[in-house]
Enzyme design. Structure first.
Site, PDB file in Angstrom:
ATOM      1  N   ARG A 124       1.015  -1.056  -0.009  1.00 28.63           N
ATOM      2  CA  ARG A 124       0.001   0.027  -0.116  1.00 28.63           C
ATOM      3  C   ARG A 124       0.914   1.306  -0.012  1.00 28.63           C
ATOM      4  O   ARG A 124       1.454   1.570   1.050  1.00 28.63           O
ATOM      5  CB  ARG A 124      -1.054  -0.012   1.299  1.00 28.63           C
ATOM      6  CG  ARG A 124      -2.088  -1.023   1.271  1.00 28.63           C
ATOM      7  CD  ARG A 124      -3.090  -0.702   2.264  1.00 28.63           C
ATOM      8  NE  ARG A 124      -4.453  -1.530   1.774  1.00 28.63           N
ATOM      9  CZ  ARG A 124      -5.130  -1.361   2.800  1.00 28.63           C
ATOM     10  NH1 ARG A 124      -5.258  -1.018   4.023  1.00 28.63           N
ATOM     11  NH2 ARG A 124      -6.578  -1.986   2.297  1.00 28.63           N
ATOM     12  N   GLN A 129      -1.283   2.430  -5.771  1.00 27.62           N
ATOM     13  CA  GLN A 129      -2.639   2.549  -5.529  1.00 27.62           C
ATOM     14  C   GLN A 129      -3.556   2.150  -6.965  1.00 27.62           C
ATOM     15  O   GLN A 129      -4.502   1.345  -6.848  1.00 27.62           O
ATOM     16  CB  GLN A 129      -3.047   4.139  -5.365  1.00 27.62           C
ATOM     17  CG  GLN A 129      -2.692   4.726  -4.182  1.00 27.62           C
ATOM     18  CD  GLN A 129      -3.027   5.993  -3.998  1.00 27.62           C
ATOM     19  OE1 GLN A 129      -3.129   6.885  -4.835  1.00 27.62           O
ATOM     20  NE2 GLN A 129      -3.308   6.558  -2.533  1.00 27.62           N
ATOM     21  N   ASP A 140      -3.669  -1.609  -6.799  1.00 30.71           N
ATOM     22  CA  ASP A 140      -4.295  -2.264  -5.354  1.00 30.71           C
ATOM     23  C   ASP A 140      -5.465  -3.014  -5.539  1.00 30.71           C
ATOM     24  O   ASP A 140      -6.422  -2.429  -5.237  1.00 30.71           O
ATOM     25  CB  ASP A 140      -4.098  -1.155  -4.371  1.00 30.71           C
ATOM     26  CG  ASP A 140      -4.331  -1.579  -2.943  1.00 30.71           C
ATOM     27  OD1 ASP A 140      -4.834  -3.055  -2.813  1.00 30.71           O
ATOM     28  OD2 ASP A 140      -4.514  -0.976  -2.049  1.00 30.71           O
ATOM     29  N   SER A 150      -7.748  -3.396  -2.091  1.00 31.10           N
ATOM     30  CA  SER A 150      -8.525  -2.140  -1.763  1.00 31.10           C
ATOM     31  C   SER A 150      -9.558  -1.746  -2.709  1.00 31.10           C
ATOM     32  O   SER A 150     -10.738  -1.618  -2.309  1.00 31.10           O
ATOM     33  CB  SER A 150      -7.561  -0.824  -1.865  1.00 31.10           C
ATOM     34  OG  SER A 150      -6.537  -1.016  -0.701  1.00 31.10           O
ATOM     35  N   TYR A 194      -2.454  -1.470   8.040  1.00 30.44           N
ATOM     36  CA  TYR A 194      -3.471  -2.337   8.611  1.00 30.44           C
ATOM     37  C   TYR A 194      -3.509  -2.363   9.922  1.00 30.44           C
ATOM     38  O   TYR A 194      -2.364  -1.972  10.797  1.00 30.44           O
ATOM     39  CB  TYR A 194      -3.102  -3.810   8.223  1.00 30.44           C
ATOM     40  CG  TYR A 194      -3.051  -3.892   6.613  1.00 30.44           C
ATOM     41  CD1 TYR A 194      -4.350  -4.105   5.950  1.00 30.44           C
ATOM     42  CD2 TYR A 194      -1.842  -4.001   6.010  1.00 30.44           C
ATOM     43  CE1 TYR A 194      -4.379  -4.337   4.577  1.00 30.44           C
ATOM     44  CE2 TYR A 194      -2.074  -4.339   4.757  1.00 30.44           C
ATOM     45  CZ  TYR A 194      -3.169  -4.498   3.805  1.00 30.44           C
ATOM     46  OH  TYR A 194      -3.089  -4.609   2.700  1.00 30.44           O
TER      47      TYR A 194
END
Length: 384
Positions: free
Chosen positions: A122, A127, A130, A133, A228
């Site tokens: 991450r 992004q 990902d 996500s 996380y």
């Protein structure tokens, strides 16, 4: 030319796919040939003809497709019976390497280079690729809709000539990607939303969506470098359970999203707390498939405990398979493009790169990810 292939998912509950016609055109522009299995997009009403028109070759024989492949794209990991046909190839998918030791060994045995999309770091650079996500965001939306479908009341307040209906109360545990989307969805539909997360740093994000943040002093918690939540100790879990029990008891819908990456999720709602809830209330357990946040939840099923419906059906993004496929296919395209050689016209492996150092699990017959390698060694030592 390197050949990029995408196979139809074999799981009965999986409706997503890893490649759409618009992505075919992008891969061709990179200089790749694209082959897809017939029926790849049928669950989201995309025909073989649309893939053909985009420039892909459509074949029916999986073994023939795999034999031609250089890079294999899929949602779930390649079925065991297909791995032997992928010898020397590169596969990219959700791999679940923390819980698939025997499968990882099989990949090594057949010299398969594997990239696990869950393991993509991450970071700002990552992004656009990902997938964890992107799919979690859709899961947050779906969990709210699943809860509404099981609830015998509406979410928004309504003032009518027949009386006033109070807004439903929704409590969301975990304010990660999925939790924040669940909060936003429930608020848009008019519910009174409260949320909790062990990471106090997300409290402002919760409030910015119009929800209340339940403050519980658990002492030192924090988050990992990847963002996380850190695992709580037994004392902290007990304190959280007790502090949130009253909020749960007053809620019409409770959604738990506490998944610890690579570890069994904590049980946050015990049987005694469920007893406090009103009959007809609904709990959605996002972690049901990996162990569960709710005592008594069953993976893949909706059960009734003390008059409360507990939903553990899982695979939430597949419920909105078209959008999930669009996002996932774009994640894969961005990942492949990042490591596509302009001159070589192929996908290159560079284990010194920060992304591949984490995401590549097996290469040239070895487990290259240190975390997974260490876990595999520990498992073997415990078994001996």
């Amino acid at each position: 030319m390197a050949k990029i292939v995408c196979l139809k998912e074999k799981g009965n509950r999986e409706r997503r796919c890893g490649l759409l016609p618009v992505n075919v055109k992008s891969y061709i522009l990179l200089g790749a040939d694209v082959i897809v299995e017939s029926g790849l997009g049928e669950s989201i009403f995309i025909t073989d003809e649309e893939y053909t028109n985009a420039g892909a070759t459509v074949l029916s024989n999986r073994a023939e497709i795999l034999a031609q492949a250089d890079v294999i794209l899929s949602v779930d990991k390649l079925p065991v019976e297909d791995v032997a046909h992928a010898k020397g190839k590169t596969v990219i998918s959700f791999l679940d390497p923390f819980n698939s030791h025997d499968y990882v060994d099989l990949l090594c045995q057949h010299q398969v280079t594997s990239l696990s999309v869950e393991m993509i770091p991450r970071s700002t650079r990552c992004q656009k690729m990902d997938a964890l996500s992107s799919q979690a965001s859709l899961a947050g939306y779906v969990m709210v809709t699943k809860a509404i479908a099981e609830l015998s009341s509406i979410l928004p307040m309504m003032m009518t000539a027949a009386g006033t209906i109070k807004p439903a109360k929704v409590f969301i545990i975990g304010a990660g990607v999925a939790g924040l989307q669940a909060i936003a969805t429930a608020k848009r539909l008019g519910a009174a939303v409260t949320a909790f997360d062990t990471r106090s740093v997300v409290a402002e994000q919760v409030r910015s969506l119009g929800a209340k943040f339940l403050d519980i002093d658990l002492g030192e918690t924090g988050q990992t470098a990847q963002g996380y939540a850190q695992a709580l100790n037994e004392s902290q879990i007990a304190k959280q359970q007790a502090a949130q029990a009253q909020c749960i008891a007053q809620s019409d819908i409770v959604i738990t999203t506490a998944q610890l990456f690579g570890r069994k999720p904590p049980v946050l709602i015990n049987h005694d707390t469920i007893k406090l809830m009103k009959a007809g209330s609904v709990i959605v357990d996002m972690a049901a498939e990996s162990g569960g946040n709710v005592a008594g939840s069953v993976s893949g099923e909706t059960t009734i405990i003390e008059g409360v419906k507990v939903i553990g059906t899982g695979n939430w993004p597949s419920e909105v398979a078209l959008n999930a496929s669009q996002m996932y296919a774009n994640n894969l395209l961005n990942l492949v493009s990042e490591f596509w050689g302009k001159d070589t016209k192929c996908f290159s492996i560079d284990l010194d790169d920060d992304i591949q150092k984490s995401a590549v699990i097996t290469h040239q017959g070895n487990i290259t990810n240190k975390t997974i390698s260490d876990l595999r060694t520990q498992a073997m030592e415990q078994a001996s």
